[in-house]
Write a protein that holds these residues in place. Structure first.
Motif, mmCIF file in Angstrom:
data_model
loop_
_atom_site.group_PDB
_atom_site.id
_atom_site.type_symbol
_atom_site.label_atom_id
_atom_site.label_comp_id
_atom_site.label_asym_id
_atom_site.label_seq_id
_atom_site.Cartn_x
_atom_site.Cartn_y
_atom_site.Cartn_z
ATOM 1 N N VAL A 15 0.816 -1.092 -0.093
ATOM 2 C CA VAL A 15 -0.072 -0.089 0.093
ATOM 3 C C VAL A 15 0.909 1.180 0.043
ATOM 4 N N ASN A 16 1.871 1.284 0.786
ATOM 5 C CA ASN A 16 2.685 2.505 1.004
ATOM 6 C C ASN A 16 3.771 2.728 -0.395
ATOM 7 N N ARG A 17 3.925 1.551 -1.172
ATOM 8 C CA ARG A 17 4.451 1.669 -2.380
ATOM 9 C C ARG A 17 3.881 2.306 -3.474
ATOM 10 N N TYR A 18 2.430 2.053 -3.422
ATOM 11 C CA TYR A 18 1.732 2.318 -4.691
ATOM 12 C C TYR A 18 0.559 3.337 -4.386
ATOM 13 N N ARG A 19 0.503 4.012 -3.074
ATOM 14 C CA ARG A 19 -0.675 4.882 -3.122
ATOM 15 C C ARG A 19 -0.301 6.149 -3.620
ATOM 16 N N ASN A 20 0.963 6.495 -3.688
ATOM 17 C CA ASN A 20 1.436 7.895 -4.115
ATOM 18 C C ASN A 20 2.054 7.932 -5.581
ATOM 19 N N SER A 21 1.978 6.570 -6.158
ATOM 20 C CA SER A 21 2.490 6.232 -7.520
ATOM 21 C C SER A 21 1.607 6.895 -8.590
ATOM 22 N N PRO A 22 2.125 7.078 -9.743
ATOM 23 C CA PRO A 22 1.355 7.665 -11.146
ATOM 24 C C PRO A 22 0.248 6.794 -11.246
ATOM 25 N N LEU A 23 0.437 5.604 -10.815
ATOM 26 C CA LEU A 23 -0.900 4.649 -11.236
ATOM 27 C C LEU A 23 -2.283 5.242 -10.721
ATOM 28 N N PHE A 24 -2.303 6.054 -9.576
ATOM 29 C CA PHE A 24 -3.571 6.616 -9.051
ATOM 30 C C PHE A 24 -3.791 7.952 -9.575
ATOM 31 N N HIS A 25 -3.182 8.625 -10.654
ATOM 32 C CA HIS A 25 -3.285 9.741 -11.255
ATOM 33 C C HIS A 25 -4.708 9.307 -12.049
ATOM 34 N N GLU A 26 -5.219 10.619 -12.191
ATOM 35 C CA GLU A 26 -6.725 10.570 -12.534
ATOM 36 C C GLU A 26 -6.740 9.892 -14.002
ATOM 37 N N SER A 27 -5.572 9.971 -14.826
ATOM 38 C CA SER A 27 -5.683 9.932 -16.107
ATOM 39 C C SER A 27 -5.489 8.136 -16.486
ATOM 40 N N VAL A 28 -5.278 7.456 -15.434
ATOM 41 C CA VAL A 28 -5.072 6.036 -15.415
ATOM 42 C C VAL A 28 -6.300 5.119 -15.235
ATOM 43 N N PRO A 29 -6.615 4.387 -16.077
ATOM 44 C CA PRO A 29 -7.830 3.684 -16.048
ATOM 45 C C PRO A 29 -7.621 2.601 -14.607
ATOM 46 N N ASP A 30 -8.733 2.438 -14.125
ATOM 47 C CA ASP A 30 -9.023 1.702 -13.052
ATOM 48 C C ASP A 30 -8.365 0.240 -13.289
ATOM 49 N N ALA A 31 -8.573 -0.383 -14.323
ATOM 50 C CA ALA A 31 -8.037 -1.769 -14.482
ATOM 51 C C ALA A 31 -6.608 -1.779 -14.622
ATOM 52 N N TYR A 32 -5.909 -0.596 -14.431
ATOM 53 C CA TYR A 32 -4.397 -0.756 -14.410
ATOM 54 C C TYR A 32 -4.059 -0.646 -12.965
ATOM 55 N N ARG A 33 -4.758 -0.441 -12.233
ATOM 56 C CA ARG A 33 -4.367 0.054 -10.780
ATOM 57 C C ARG A 33 -4.481 -1.143 -9.830
ATOM 58 N N PRO A 34 -3.464 -1.214 -8.787
ATOM 59 C CA PRO A 34 -3.509 -2.293 -7.752
ATOM 60 C C PRO A 34 -5.425 -2.299 -7.173
ATOM 61 N N VAL A 35 -5.360 -3.382 -6.510
ATOM 62 C CA VAL A 35 -6.747 -3.615 -5.799
ATOM 63 C C VAL A 35 -6.463 -4.031 -4.476
ATOM 64 N N MET A 36 -7.597 -3.607 -3.483
ATOM 65 C CA MET A 36 -7.544 -4.370 -2.071
ATOM 66 C C MET A 36 -8.844 -5.012 -1.941
ATOM 67 N N PHE A 37 -8.820 -6.094 -1.113
ATOM 68 C CA PHE A 37 -9.865 -6.817 -0.708
ATOM 69 C C PHE A 37 -10.019 -7.138 0.712
ATOM 70 N N VAL A 38 -11.225 -7.283 1.187
ATOM 71 C CA VAL A 38 -11.537 -7.880 2.490
ATOM 72 C C VAL A 38 -12.657 -8.906 2.287
ATOM 73 N N ASP A 39 -12.350 -10.153 2.844
ATOM 74 C CA ASP A 39 -13.030 -11.352 2.877
ATOM 75 C C ASP A 39 -13.757 -11.265 1.342
ATOM 76 N N PHE B 235 -8.776 1.834 -2.166
ATOM 77 C CA PHE B 235 -7.463 2.032 -2.058
ATOM 78 C C PHE B 235 -7.369 3.248 -1.234
ATOM 79 N N PRO B 236 -6.266 3.101 -0.090
ATOM 80 C CA PRO B 236 -6.189 4.277 0.640
ATOM 81 C C PRO B 236 -5.730 5.430 -0.200
ATOM 82 N N PRO B 237 -6.234 6.819 0.342
ATOM 83 C CA PRO B 237 -5.898 8.119 -0.871
ATOM 84 C C PRO B 237 -4.503 8.286 -0.746
ATOM 85 N N PRO B 238 -3.887 9.047 -1.671
ATOM 86 C CA PRO B 238 -2.631 9.405 -1.728
ATOM 87 C C PRO B 238 -2.283 10.459 -0.612
ATOM 88 N N THR B 239 -1.167 10.417 -0.201
ATOM 89 C CA THR B 239 -0.654 11.414 0.940
ATOM 90 C C THR B 239 0.047 12.576 0.227
#
Length: 273
Positions: A224-248, A254-258
């Motif tokens: 989470v700390n590695r990717y939350r501030n990466s360009p993958l979460f820029h608004e121009s990147v499609p959701d299918a390109y991003r990391p995802v998180m799950f619970v059960d 995903f936690p918002p960028p800092t």
């Protein structure tokens, strides 16, 4: 100096008929000449065959060396010389004093065994706590959702909490690897054993999956700390390109960028414009 031969002195003392006594003083000097003269006179004056009880002087295997006190005595045996370090005379600088190690500098055997045991236990503990695996040799035409369906179909639905399946921004195809974090170390070890060598992709592909531990990042928090501030979460990147998180088994945000997220680039070229 004069080194007398044993046979000459034996001739002088015993009057051997086969050896004539050396002339008095011939080739001798000092005390040697005196002894030679005395021996010769004794030889000339000694009775022959008249006294059956006359004694004989016999000198065997002896070298006589008579040196005058005013003459310098030469070395009779030359010294051998060699270039060998072991044979030449050694100075104090050639020899190093051996100093035995003090008890404080010697590690006891029990301590070394304990240290190795602790190291193995530490490695075993690290292995027991790992939860993130890296999947390699995935089909390039797979998608993130297709990979999730395959993982669930192999019996791991609800047993993972993170997935990142990288996509090439130029070709929009998968890069052939993914990071998956399992919920527990036991689930991670089970996944590694079962999926390593997997090839039933559900689509035409000859690739064979390889599963290994992720390195150096391990665990959900590290990823989470590695990717939350990466360009993958820029608004121009499609959701299918991003990391995802799950619970059960259910996806969560995903936690918002800092900090401000930069747009994705390759070199100086901006991607996904």
């Amino acid at each position: 100096s004069y080194l007398a031969k044993p046979r000459d002195w034996l001739s002088c003392a015993c009057g051997s008929p086969h050896h004539r006594p050396r002339p008095a003083g011939g080739g001798l000097s000092g005390a040697a000449r005196v002894m030679a003269n005395a021996a010769q006179e004794q030889h000339l004056q000694a009775p022959r065959d008249t006294d059956k009880h006359a004694g004989r002087l016999v000198v065997k295997f002896t070298f006589l060396n008579v040196v005058d006190s005013d003459e310098e005595q030469p070395d009779m045996v030359p010294r051998a010389s060699t270039d060998s370090f072991l044979c030449r005379p050694r100075s104090s600088s050639d020899l190093e004093e051996y100093v035995p190690p003090s008890p404080s500098t010697v590690t006891p055997l029990a301590s070394r065994v304990t240290s190795r045991s602790d190291s193995r236990q530490s490695t075993q503990t690290l292995s027991d706590s790992r939860t993130t695996v890296m999947m390699r040799n995935l089909p390039n035409n797979y998608t993130r959702d297709g990979l999730l369906e395959m993982i669930d179909a192999q019996g791991f639905a609800g047993k993972y909490d993170f997935l990142y399946f990288p996509i090439d921004f130029r070709t929009h195809a998968g890069l052939g690897y993914a990071f998956l974090n399992l919920a527990t170390p036991e689930d991670a070890e089970d996944f590694r054993r079962k999926m390593d060598g997997f090839s039933q992709w559900g689509l035409p592909s000859s690739k064979v999956c390889s599963v290994a531990w992720s390195n150096p990042h391990q665990g959900l928090e590290a990823h989470v700390n590695r990717y939350r501030n990466s360009p993958l979460f820029h608004e121009s990147v499609p959701d299918a390109y991003r990391p995802v998180m799950f619970v059960d088994g259910h996806r969560i945000p995903f936690p918002p960028p800092t900090k401000k997220v930069k747009p994705p680039r390759q070199g100086t070229e901006r991607m996904l414009v």
